[in-house]
Structures are given as C-alpha cells and as structure tokens.
Design an enzyme around this catalytic site. Structure first.
Site, PDB file in Angstrom:
ATOM      1  N   GLU A  46       0.856  -1.199   0.000  1.00 39.24           N
ATOM      2  CA  GLU A  46       0.000   0.000   0.000  1.00 39.24           C
ATOM      3  C   GLU A  46       0.895   1.254   0.000  1.00 39.24           C
ATOM      4  OE1 GLU A  46      -1.538   0.803   3.928  1.00 39.24           O
ATOM      5  OE2 GLU A  46      -3.346   1.767   3.149  1.00 39.24           O
ATOM      6  N   ASN A 106      -7.050   6.261  -1.676  1.00 37.14           N
ATOM      7  CA  ASN A 106      -5.943   5.348  -1.387  1.00 37.14           C
ATOM      8  C   ASN A 106      -6.148   4.171  -2.352  1.00 37.14           C
ATOM      9  OD1 ASN A 106      -4.116   3.522  -0.339  1.00 37.14           O
ATOM     10  ND2 ASN A 106      -4.624   3.957   1.802  1.00 37.14           N
ATOM     11  N   LYS A 123      -9.392   1.985  -1.859  1.00 37.75           N
ATOM     12  CA  LYS A 123      -9.586   1.426  -0.507  1.00 37.75           C
ATOM     13  C   LYS A 123     -10.925   1.842   0.104  1.00 37.75           C
ATOM     14  CE  LYS A 123      -7.009   1.195   3.890  1.00 37.75           C
ATOM     15  NZ  LYS A 123      -5.739   1.635   4.526  1.00 37.75           N
ATOM     16  N   GLU A 142      -5.987   8.661   7.881  1.00 32.82           N
ATOM     17  CA  GLU A 142      -6.499   8.250   6.555  1.00 32.82           C
ATOM     18  C   GLU A 142      -7.879   8.842   6.280  1.00 32.82           C
ATOM     19  OE1 GLU A 142      -5.828   4.415   4.749  1.00 32.82           O
ATOM     20  OE2 GLU A 142      -4.764   3.811   6.558  1.00 32.82           O
ATOM     21  N   CYS A 168      -4.738  -3.028   2.912  1.00 28.32           N
ATOM     22  CA  CYS A 168      -4.437  -2.956   4.343  1.00 28.32           C
ATOM     23  C   CYS A 168      -5.630  -3.267   5.246  1.00 28.32           C
ATOM     24  CB  CYS A 168      -3.820  -1.600   4.695  1.00 28.32           C
ATOM     25  SG  CYS A 168      -3.054  -1.666   6.332  1.00 28.32           S
ATOM     26  N   ASN A 193       0.356  -1.018   5.312  1.00 27.04           N
ATOM     27  CA  ASN A 193       1.259  -0.270   6.202  1.00 27.04           C
ATOM     28  C   ASN A 193       0.623  -0.390   7.579  1.00 27.04           C
ATOM     29  OD1 ASN A 193       3.155   2.137   4.700  1.00 27.04           O
ATOM     30  ND2 ASN A 193       1.495   1.298   3.475  1.00 27.04           N
TER      31      ASN A 193
HETATM   32  N1  CDT Z   1      -2.928   1.400   6.495  1.00 20.17           N
HETATM   33  C1  CDT Z   1      -3.835   0.811   7.280  1.00 20.17           C
HETATM   34  O1  CDT Z   1      -4.965   0.604   6.883  1.00 20.17           O
HETATM   35  N2  CDT Z   1      -3.428   0.500   8.524  1.00 20.17           N
HETATM   36  C2  CDT Z   1      -4.326  -0.069   9.486  1.00 20.17           C
HETATM   37  C3  CDT Z   1      -3.970   0.390  10.831  1.00 20.17           C
HETATM   38  C4  CDT Z   1      -5.054   0.167  11.762  1.00 20.17           C
HETATM   39  S1  CDT Z   1      -4.925   1.146  13.169  1.00 20.17           S
HETATM   40  C5  CDT Z   1      -5.537   2.673  12.710  1.00 20.17           C
HETATM   41  C6  CDT Z   1      -4.358  -1.584   9.457  1.00 20.17           C
HETATM   42  O2  CDT Z   1      -5.446  -2.145   9.479  1.00 20.17           O
HETATM   43  O3  CDT Z   1      -3.317  -2.224   9.482  1.00 20.17           O
END
Ligand code: CDT
Length: 308
Positions: A46, A106, A123, A142, A168, A193
């Site tokens: 991502e 995204n 996303k 985000e 993600c 990420n």
């Molecule tokens: N990038 C992304 O979606 N990261 C989320 C972090 C969750 S905590 C706000 C994930 O689900 O890994």
C-alpha cells in the site's frame, strides 16, 4: 490449469525526505530480483511510493497533494512500468491518487505482463480519524486525507487468473474477501502499512499485530478458497515502526511464503490456481451452502445493535 509464480515485494521504510525517484529505484531492484527468481506476478505494498504520510497532520492542501499522483503512470513511475514490460512481470502497487476532479483515494492498480493497467481498486475500509487526536500515541489520518473507495470490490481475469485487490485495513473485514470470493477470485493481493503498536492500547504490540494480520489473511484465503498475498511496507519511518510479516497463503489457508525481515525483501511462491477449485466446489460451494435469507443485517446495518 493456470500456474503463476507470485512474488511479494515487501518494502522497508521510506522516510519522509526520500524522493519518489529513490523509491522507484528500490522497486525496480526488487523487480529485477523477482525476474531472476521466475516471478510472473509481483505484489508491492500500500502507498508504495512514499512514506506512510497519513501519520502526519497537515492543514495545507498543497502540502497534502504533494503526496498524491495525478497520473498513473506518470513521469516518475514510468520507469517501473517500462521495467515490468521488459521483464514480462504483471504487478500491483498502491499509491495516493488525486483525480482530475480533485478527489483523493488510497488506490492500487493491477497490470498485465505487458505493463498495461487492467484494474484499479480504491480502498474502502479507511481506518483512523479526521482531526488531530491528542489521545493517541501517534496519528492515523487516513479518514482526513482520503475518501472511501467508490469502485466496490471488482475482479479481473489477468494472465488467466481471477484477481482482486484490497488494501491494508480491508483485510480485517470478512466482507472484503466474500465480495471477491463471490466473483470466483483466485488471487487476492493486499498491500499494507501497519504500525507495529496500537496507538490507543500500548499492550497490543508487534506479536499481537502480526497474529491479527496472519489470522485475517489465512481466514480470508481458506474461507474463499483463494490464494492471498499480503505484502507490507515495514521498518522504522521517521521514528515510527511499521511491522513486516508479509505472507503468501494458499487456498487451504496455509502460509507458503513468509518474509523474515523488516527490509526490502522478496518472497516467492509458485501458485497452481487449479488448487482453488476443490474448496470452491465443496465446503465453500457458495451456491449450495450460503443462506442469504439470513444475511440481511450484513448490508442493512453497519453498527452493532444490542436489543436484548
Ligand atoms: N494502512 C492501514 O490501513 N493501517 C491499518 C492500521 C489500523 S490502526 C488505525 C491496518 O489495518 O493495518
């Protein structure tokens, strides 16, 4: 019977000051290694072109837009497409998309082995928050910088395989996988990420986070009889650790390739997509076994309602 060698190009940290040019050079190096190991379909993370900028609170629109791509391929990313074409490698990677209408997503794209874009996903499950949150150990903005994707969960037949993308946080939602599974998906690609610690609960650390990621990816694969490639951007970005844990999972839910580091690292798995057929025609033969008359709440209700 379609077989493809699938590669996961886990990427190590990208610092805020790193240029797109330097990042693309790293992506090309990973692709060259992938070619030398016979990879035909390569999965990047991502927001692969930049640091994970949603951790930074910004108010200036121009400063925000500098993290976004207005065209794909654009002048900076064209060399990646050229290399993919030269090596005959299909690929998917994530980036921040700014549309001509000024909308921010995204996004991830999917190409064929000729370097042509065949699919785009935006996303849908955006985590985090809109405003600066003083209660968190670090920010995850985000919801400030992106709008939820508007393309649904499509699939494409690419190089003979039914492929779908998610990004993600989408991997934590069974709805994501089921929407793809209902279209016969055989390979789900998911770049991520994921911070190594929970900004709202310090007791949840790397071990728990890796477990939740694997649990979600393996369940999604098994319950939809599909290969899944979950590929991280990892390492410490300007003091903020992101977990690794990239894996490729087979349609029985077993991990068949796993990254060991938090650096740029290639993982490779030969995938025989005929292996998806057994699960899809037996225990997860949706047409025979799903009971949609009881699933109304899934689409009519978002939040939990306790009535007892
Ligand atoms: N990038 C992304 O979606 N990261 C989320 C972090 C969750 S905590 C706000 C994930 O689900 O890994």
């Amino acid at each position: 019977m379609t077989q493809l060698v699938v590669g996961g190009a886990q990427m190590g940290a990208i610092q805020r000051a790193d240029s797109r040019k330097a990042v693309i050079a790293r992506m090309i190096a990973l692709m060259e290694e992938a070619a030398s190991r016979g990879v035909e379909m390569l999965v990047y993370p991502e927001l692969a072109l930049t640091t994970f900028f949603p951790r930074w609170y910004m108010e200036d629109a121009a400063e925000v837009d500098a993290w976004f791509e207005r065209e794909m391929p654009g002048p900076q990313t064209a060399p990646l497409f050229e290399k993919a074409r030269e090596l005959g490698i299909a690929m998917t990677f994530g980036y921040a998309e700014l549309t001509p209408e000024g909308r921010h997503f995204n996004t991830s794209i999917l190409t064929n082995r000729k370097g042509e874009i065949v699919g785009k996903y935006r996303k849908i499950h955006l985590p985090g928050h809109v405003e600066y949150d003083t209660e968190r150990a670090f920010q995850h903005l985000e919801k400030r910088y992106f709008e939820p994707g508007d393309l649904g969960f499509p699939v494409w037949r690419n190089e003979g395989v039914v492929m779908g993308m998610a990004i993600c946080n989408d991997r934590r939602w069974p709805e994501t996988f089921r929407c793809l599974g209902l279209q016969g998906v055989e390979l789900v690609t998911i770049g991520y990420n994921t911070p190594s610690v929970n900004s709202q609960m310090s007791a949840e650390g790397l071990k728990e986070r890796l477990f939740h990621s694997e649990l979600s990816l393996q369940a999604g694969a098994y319950q939809n009889a599909t290969y899944v490639a979950g590929i991280a951007k990892a390492g410490v970005e300007d003091g903020h650790p992101l977990m690794g844990g990239s894996i490729i999972v087979d349609p029985n839910g077993f991990v068949i390739a796993r990254a060991e580091t938090e650096e740029d690292e290639l993982i490779v798995a030969p995938c025989d997509f005929s292996a998806c057929a057994f699960g899809k025609s037996t225990i997860f033969d949706f047409a025979r076994h799903r009971r949609i008359e009881h699933y109304g709440r899934i689409t009519s209700q978002a939040g939990m309602v306790v009535e007892v």
